[in-house]
Design an enzyme around this catalytic site. Sequence first.
Site, PDB file in Angstrom:
ATOM      1  N   LYS A  13      29.569 104.774 140.168  1.00 28.98           N
ATOM      2  CA  LYS A  13      29.937 104.227 138.847  1.00 28.98           C
ATOM      3  C   LYS A  13      31.270 103.497 138.927  1.00 28.98           C
ATOM      4  O   LYS A  13      31.411 102.377 138.460  1.00 28.98           O
ATOM      5  CB  LYS A  13      30.042 105.364 137.807  1.00 28.98           C
ATOM      6  CG  LYS A  13      28.801 106.207 137.664  1.00 28.98           C
ATOM      7  CD  LYS A  13      28.968 107.284 136.617  1.00 28.98           C
ATOM      8  CE  LYS A  13      30.006 108.352 136.933  1.00 28.98           C
ATOM      9  NZ  LYS A  13      29.672 109.209 138.098  1.00 28.98           N
ATOM     10  N   ARG A 160      40.612 113.139 146.625  1.00 25.98           N
ATOM     11  CA  ARG A 160      40.699 113.888 145.358  1.00 25.98           C
ATOM     12  C   ARG A 160      40.497 115.375 145.607  1.00 25.98           C
ATOM     13  O   ARG A 160      39.690 115.756 146.438  1.00 25.98           O
ATOM     14  CB  ARG A 160      39.609 113.387 144.401  1.00 25.98           C
ATOM     15  CG  ARG A 160      40.097 112.263 143.530  1.00 25.98           C
ATOM     16  CD  ARG A 160      39.017 111.578 142.761  1.00 25.98           C
ATOM     17  NE  ARG A 160      38.102 112.459 142.049  1.00 25.98           N
ATOM     18  CZ  ARG A 160      37.144 111.992 141.249  1.00 25.98           C
ATOM     19  NH1 ARG A 160      36.997 110.696 141.058  1.00 25.98           N
ATOM     20  NH2 ARG A 160      36.327 112.821 140.625  1.00 25.98           N
TER      21      ARG A 160
HETATM   22  P1  AP5 Z   1      32.453 106.176 143.322  1.00 25.71           P
HETATM   23  O1  AP5 Z   1      32.261 104.779 142.871  1.00 25.71           O
HETATM   24  O2  AP5 Z   1      33.851 106.726 143.355  1.00 25.71           O
HETATM   25  O3  AP5 Z   1      31.480 107.155 142.508  1.00 25.71           O
HETATM   26  P2  AP5 Z   1      31.560 107.657 140.991  1.00 25.71           P
HETATM   27  O4  AP5 Z   1      30.166 107.649 140.468  1.00 25.71           O
HETATM   28  O5  AP5 Z   1      32.596 106.886 140.228  1.00 25.71           O
HETATM   29  O6  AP5 Z   1      32.000 109.145 141.273  1.00 25.71           O
HETATM   30  P3  AP5 Z   1      33.112 110.090 140.594  1.00 25.71           P
HETATM   31  O7  AP5 Z   1      33.236 111.274 141.522  1.00 25.71           O
HETATM   32  O8  AP5 Z   1      34.368 109.365 140.276  1.00 25.71           O
HETATM   33  O9  AP5 Z   1      32.385 110.510 139.332  1.00 25.71           O
HETATM   34  P4  AP5 Z   1      32.624 111.736 138.508  1.00 25.71           P
HETATM   35  O10 AP5 Z   1      31.846 111.368 137.312  1.00 25.71           O
HETATM   36  O11 AP5 Z   1      32.310 113.032 139.106  1.00 25.71           O
HETATM   37  O12 AP5 Z   1      34.235 111.801 138.391  1.00 25.71           O
HETATM   38  P5  AP5 Z   1      35.231 111.429 137.204  1.00 25.71           P
HETATM   39  O13 AP5 Z   1      36.471 110.938 137.817  1.00 25.71           O
HETATM   40  O14 AP5 Z   1      34.555 110.604 136.182  1.00 25.71           O
HETATM   41  O15 AP5 Z   1      31.797 106.292 144.784  1.00 25.71           O
HETATM   42  C1  AP5 Z   1      31.902 107.496 145.543  1.00 25.71           C
HETATM   43  C2  AP5 Z   1      32.070 107.146 147.040  1.00 25.71           C
HETATM   44  O16 AP5 Z   1      30.874 106.503 147.504  1.00 25.71           O
HETATM   45  C3  AP5 Z   1      33.212 106.155 147.337  1.00 25.71           C
HETATM   46  O17 AP5 Z   1      33.807 106.523 148.548  1.00 25.71           O
HETATM   47  C4  AP5 Z   1      32.509 104.780 147.482  1.00 25.71           C
HETATM   48  O18 AP5 Z   1      33.186 103.937 148.381  1.00 25.71           O
HETATM   49  C5  AP5 Z   1      31.134 105.187 148.020  1.00 25.71           C
HETATM   50  N1  AP5 Z   1      30.052 104.331 147.521  1.00 25.71           N
HETATM   51  C6  AP5 Z   1      29.878 103.870 146.248  1.00 25.71           C
HETATM   52  N2  AP5 Z   1      28.746 103.140 146.149  1.00 25.71           N
HETATM   53  C7  AP5 Z   1      28.174 103.168 147.384  1.00 25.71           C
HETATM   54  C8  AP5 Z   1      26.975 102.596 147.921  1.00 25.71           C
HETATM   55  N3  AP5 Z   1      26.130 101.875 147.164  1.00 25.71           N
HETATM   56  N4  AP5 Z   1      26.697 102.827 149.235  1.00 25.71           N
HETATM   57  C9  AP5 Z   1      27.540 103.568 150.014  1.00 25.71           C
HETATM   58  N5  AP5 Z   1      28.700 104.104 149.555  1.00 25.71           N
HETATM   59  C10 AP5 Z   1      29.006 103.916 148.260  1.00 25.71           C
HETATM   60  O19 AP5 Z   1      35.476 112.860 136.544  1.00 25.71           O
HETATM   61  C11 AP5 Z   1      36.209 113.863 137.205  1.00 25.71           C
HETATM   62  C12 AP5 Z   1      36.348 115.072 136.307  1.00 25.71           C
HETATM   63  O20 AP5 Z   1      37.047 114.708 135.087  1.00 25.71           O
HETATM   64  C13 AP5 Z   1      35.035 115.706 135.819  1.00 25.71           C
HETATM   65  O21 AP5 Z   1      34.508 116.623 136.761  1.00 25.71           O
HETATM   66  C14 AP5 Z   1      35.505 116.399 134.528  1.00 25.71           C
HETATM   67  O22 AP5 Z   1      36.182 117.575 134.805  1.00 25.71           O
HETATM   68  C15 AP5 Z   1      36.517 115.407 133.957  1.00 25.71           C
HETATM   69  N6  AP5 Z   1      35.895 114.439 133.042  1.00 25.71           N
HETATM   70  C16 AP5 Z   1      35.839 113.078 133.215  1.00 25.71           C
HETATM   71  N7  AP5 Z   1      35.199 112.504 132.179  1.00 25.71           N
HETATM   72  C17 AP5 Z   1      34.856 113.506 131.331  1.00 25.71           C
HETATM   73  C18 AP5 Z   1      34.149 113.547 130.088  1.00 25.71           C
HETATM   74  N8  AP5 Z   1      33.670 112.425 129.508  1.00 25.71           N
HETATM   75  N9  AP5 Z   1      33.963 114.752 129.506  1.00 25.71           N
HETATM   76  C19 AP5 Z   1      34.446 115.894 130.064  1.00 25.71           C
HETATM   77  N10 AP5 Z   1      35.112 115.930 131.239  1.00 25.71           N
HETATM   78  C20 AP5 Z   1      35.312 114.739 131.873  1.00 25.71           C
END
Ligand code: AP5
Length: 216
Positions: A13, A160
């Site tokens: 994402k 992270r």
């Molecule tokens: P990346 O693009 O970083 O993936 P992502 O989907 O953004 O993953 P996140 O881990 O950031 O999502 P998340 O939803 O768990 O975390 P968030 O920060 O929102 O890609 C991942 C890796 O793969 C990278 O190394 C990239 O290079 C590689 N990659 C990407 N695409 C690829 C491809 N096509 N092929 C190969 N490699 C690829 O949330 C963190 C925490 O915050 C949550 O756990 C929660 O505690 C809190 N939080 C955030 N939002 C909320 C909410 N709305 N409500 C409640 N708690 C929340």
Amino acid sequence: MRLIFLGPPGAGKGTQAKRVALKYKIPQISTGDILRKAIANETKKGIEARSFMEKGQLVPDEIILGIIKDYLISQEGKNGYILDGFPRTINQAIELNHFLEELEVKLTAVINFKVENGVVIKRLGGRRGCKSCGALYHLEYLKPTKENVCNVCQGELYQRNDDTEEVIKNRLLVYERLTSPLIVFYQRLNLLKEIDGEKDIEVIFNEIIAFLEERL
Ligand code: AP5
């Protein structure tokens, strides 16, 4: 253009949101990034959020909804935004709908990235991000030119602290239980676009752009 990027942790994402945001000159609003910044700055919300994030649990809706409303108000009247990682529960989605109704605006689309759990675990284990500009890398799939150094700004790369195997497993469980019901929620509103998130980064980007160009 008002978009939601939906999908399990590690689905890509953030990677795609950064590219699409750049192309359409709209902001990427990542609730995860906002919370990590709040933790680093030791704000009240950051201190409250930290223990939930460390365990891979969702931060309570009251905290998230407060944050997101401030951001949405500041972006209305401009070109729109990409919500990356929000909403994550049915309650958050309902609250978002109410809020958009109040502002008399509509969502353009919800892009859902489909990726198997095994792929997620590999991706998150190798993910590195830049401390300064937030650019994302992967030790195998998207290597920085110089080890541990950002290609864009020469900043230091870091891992992270919720990207450990145990926490990733919990994040996946939380996704299944609380976030995946949003797929049907947005299907019913005729807003959902499914994307195979296991394809190459460039291929996925081109698919998203082709879809958005049709919608505009
Ligand atoms: P990346 O693009 O970083 O993936 P992502 O989907 O953004 O993953 P996140 O881990 O950031 O999502 P998340 O939803 O768990 O975390 P968030 O920060 O929102 O890609 C991942 C890796 O793969 C990278 O190394 C990239 O290079 C590689 N990659 C990407 N695409 C690829 C491809 N096509 N092929 C190969 N490699 C690829 O949330 C963190 C925490 O915050 C949550 O756990 C929660 O505690 C809190 N939080 C955030 N939002 C909320 C909410 N709305 N409500 C409640 N708690 C929340």
